[in-house]
Design a protein around this motif. Sequence first.
Motif, mmCIF file in Angstrom:
data_model
loop_
_atom_site.group_PDB
_atom_site.id
_atom_site.type_symbol
_atom_site.label_atom_id
_atom_site.label_comp_id
_atom_site.label_asym_id
_atom_site.label_seq_id
_atom_site.Cartn_x
_atom_site.Cartn_y
_atom_site.Cartn_z
ATOM 1 N N LYS A 195 -7.505 16.421 45.023
ATOM 2 C CA LYS A 195 -8.211 17.578 45.555
ATOM 3 C C LYS A 195 -7.180 18.552 46.113
ATOM 4 O O LYS A 195 -5.976 18.372 45.911
ATOM 5 C CB LYS A 195 -9.212 17.137 46.621
ATOM 6 N N GLU A 196 -7.620 19.584 46.823
ATOM 7 C CA GLU A 196 -6.689 20.625 47.277
ATOM 8 C C GLU A 196 -5.581 20.052 48.166
ATOM 9 O O GLU A 196 -5.753 19.057 48.857
ATOM 10 C CB GLU A 196 -7.431 21.747 48.007
ATOM 11 N N ILE A 197 -4.428 20.723 48.146
ATOM 12 C CA ILE A 197 -3.224 20.212 48.796
ATOM 13 C C ILE A 197 -3.415 20.001 50.290
ATOM 14 O O ILE A 197 -2.881 19.052 50.872
ATOM 15 C CB ILE A 197 -2.015 21.148 48.520
ATOM 16 N N ALA A 198 -4.197 20.849 50.957
ATOM 17 C CA ALA A 198 -4.374 20.730 52.404
ATOM 18 C C ALA A 198 -5.057 19.425 52.796
ATOM 19 O O ALA A 198 -4.938 18.979 53.937
ATOM 20 C CB ALA A 198 -5.177 21.911 52.934
ATOM 21 N N MET A 199 -5.760 18.785 51.869
ATOM 22 C CA MET A 199 -6.444 17.521 52.163
ATOM 23 C C MET A 199 -5.504 16.321 52.070
ATOM 24 O O MET A 199 -5.840 15.227 52.515
ATOM 25 C CB MET A 199 -7.628 17.323 51.213
ATOM 26 N N GLN A 200 -4.336 16.489 51.482
ATOM 27 C CA GLN A 200 -3.406 15.380 51.277
ATOM 28 C C GLN A 200 -2.574 15.197 52.550
ATOM 29 O O GLN A 200 -1.757 16.047 52.890
ATOM 30 C CB GLN A 200 -2.512 15.641 50.069
ATOM 31 N N GLN A 201 -2.795 14.088 53.230
ATOM 32 C CA GLN A 201 -2.139 13.848 54.508
ATOM 33 C C GLN A 201 -1.391 12.503 54.462
ATOM 34 O O GLN A 201 -0.771 12.190 53.455
ATOM 35 C CB GLN A 201 -3.183 13.902 55.613
ATOM 36 N N LEU A 202 -1.462 11.730 55.519
ATOM 37 C CA LEU A 202 -0.714 10.471 55.585
ATOM 38 C C LEU A 202 -1.473 9.347 54.889
ATOM 39 O O LEU A 202 -2.635 9.097 55.195
ATOM 40 C CB LEU A 202 -0.455 10.092 57.041
ATOM 41 N N SER A 203 -0.791 8.658 53.978
ATOM 42 C CA SER A 203 -1.366 7.532 53.243
ATOM 43 C C SER A 203 -0.568 6.270 53.555
ATOM 44 O O SER A 203 0.508 6.339 54.162
ATOM 45 C CB SER A 203 -1.314 7.823 51.736
ATOM 46 N N PRO A 204 -1.028 5.106 53.119
ATOM 47 C CA PRO A 204 -0.265 3.874 53.345
ATOM 48 C C PRO A 204 1.041 3.823 52.558
ATOM 49 O O PRO A 204 1.901 2.990 52.854
ATOM 50 C CB PRO A 204 -1.227 2.766 52.900
ATOM 51 N N CYS A 205 1.194 4.687 51.572
ATOM 52 C CA CYS A 205 2.409 4.680 50.742
ATOM 53 C C CYS A 205 3.672 4.904 51.573
ATOM 54 O O CYS A 205 4.747 4.390 51.248
ATOM 55 C CB CYS A 205 2.323 5.753 49.659
ATOM 56 N N TYR A 206 3.545 5.698 52.636
ATOM 57 C CA TYR A 206 4.698 6.064 53.470
ATOM 58 C C TYR A 206 5.319 4.836 54.128
ATOM 59 O O TYR A 206 6.499 4.520 53.908
ATOM 60 C CB TYR A 206 4.239 7.085 54.505
ATOM 61 N N SER A 207 4.543 4.116 54.930
ATOM 62 C CA SER A 207 5.100 2.950 55.622
ATOM 63 C C SER A 207 5.333 1.795 54.654
ATOM 64 O O SER A 207 6.222 0.964 54.873
ATOM 65 C CB SER A 207 4.191 2.520 56.767
ATOM 66 N N PHE A 208 4.552 1.738 53.570
ATOM 67 C CA PHE A 208 4.791 0.730 52.539
ATOM 68 C C PHE A 208 6.200 0.861 51.985
ATOM 69 O O PHE A 208 6.956 -0.116 51.929
ATOM 70 C CB PHE A 208 3.778 0.883 51.403
ATOM 71 N N ALA A 209 6.563 2.067 51.562
ATOM 72 C CA ALA A 209 7.875 2.278 50.958
ATOM 73 C C ALA A 209 9.001 2.030 51.958
ATOM 74 O O ALA A 209 10.030 1.417 51.620
ATOM 75 C CB ALA A 209 7.965 3.695 50.399
ATOM 76 N N LYS A 210 8.824 2.463 53.199
ATOM 77 C CA LYS A 210 9.845 2.237 54.224
ATOM 78 C C LYS A 210 10.056 0.746 54.456
ATOM 79 O O LYS A 210 11.194 0.281 54.600
ATOM 80 C CB LYS A 210 9.448 2.936 55.528
ATOM 81 N N GLU A 211 8.966 0.007 54.494
ATOM 82 C CA GLU A 211 9.066 -1.435 54.727
ATOM 83 C C GLU A 211 9.732 -2.140 53.550
ATOM 84 O O GLU A 211 10.544 -3.068 53.751
ATOM 85 C CB GLU A 211 7.672 -2.013 54.968
ATOM 86 N N MET A 212 9.409 -1.728 52.333
ATOM 87 C CA MET A 212 10.024 -2.341 51.156
ATOM 88 C C MET A 212 11.534 -2.127 51.151
ATOM 89 O O MET A 212 12.309 -3.054 50.878
ATOM 90 C CB MET A 212 9.393 -1.780 49.880
ATOM 91 N N VAL A 213 11.962 -0.917 51.442
ATOM 92 C CA VAL A 213 13.398 -0.626 51.482
ATOM 93 C C VAL A 213 14.075 -1.413 52.600
ATOM 94 O O VAL A 213 15.159 -1.983 52.429
ATOM 95 C CB VAL A 213 13.637 0.887 51.659
#
Length: 265
Positions: free
Chosen positions: A86-104
């Motif tokens: 949907k529109e860009i303004a609706m895209q906020q914080l998802s679980p992908c952020y902390s997921f990727a940090k934890e994996m690294v």
Amino acid sequence: MKYLFTLLLLSFIVQHASSQTSTGAKTFDPIPSLDLFLCIGQSNMAGRGTLHVGLMDTLKLVYLLNDICQFEQAVNPLNKYSTIRKEIAMQQLSPCYSFAKEMVKETGKPVGLIVNARGGSSIKEWMKGAKENYYGEALKRVHAATKYGQIKAILWHQGEADICCPEEYRKILTQFVKDLREDLKNPTLFFVAGEVSRWDWTRNKEGTSHFNQMISSISSFIPYSACVSSIGLTPLKDESDPHFDAESQLILGKRYANKILNSCK
């Protein structure tokens, strides 16, 4: 003052995302190869947790597949390049952020995120051959990404749109995962699904409990799979809202990472 800060932050997010285009995105030639993760589903995977300046950092060793199917350094919001969003303004914080940090943090390996979620989507729209073609878009982006590395797992968070029909959902999800594994030529590709929120925002007498009971047993009907619990997570607004707040998204992402890390032991 708080309202002004919110407007300024939203303006920053929109400007930053719109500047990450095929002409201005910072791309790279990844060496060594990336561990790839496909992140799909509906709004909680797209991300509705409120972003703030502290979450707008450039992630170390984390890369995001962009709009020209190249990887660039990952910065929130991570669903900004979804071809079905949907529109860009609706895209906020998802679980992908902390997921990727934890994996690294735990592996030291560079991560490549393929984030292609769509708020409000039903699992029926994700089926192979559905007119919406969400399945086809996800598959296309994975194929484009695999020249940079190997896909390790699929992160799936979806179900709010189908909360009323857990048994039908189970059958559709089983076929969905089967199709993905066949088309990606990886019969043991790990699949991690998340529970929906535990508070009752539904109009069904069962609330979310029947759906979560079904999805929590995913390993009993889909091999090489696991479920991430939503216990203890809190709503974005109030208990009429199915979306997780920012703190809950950070917790959820770590839970996804732990499931995948445990599967490798």
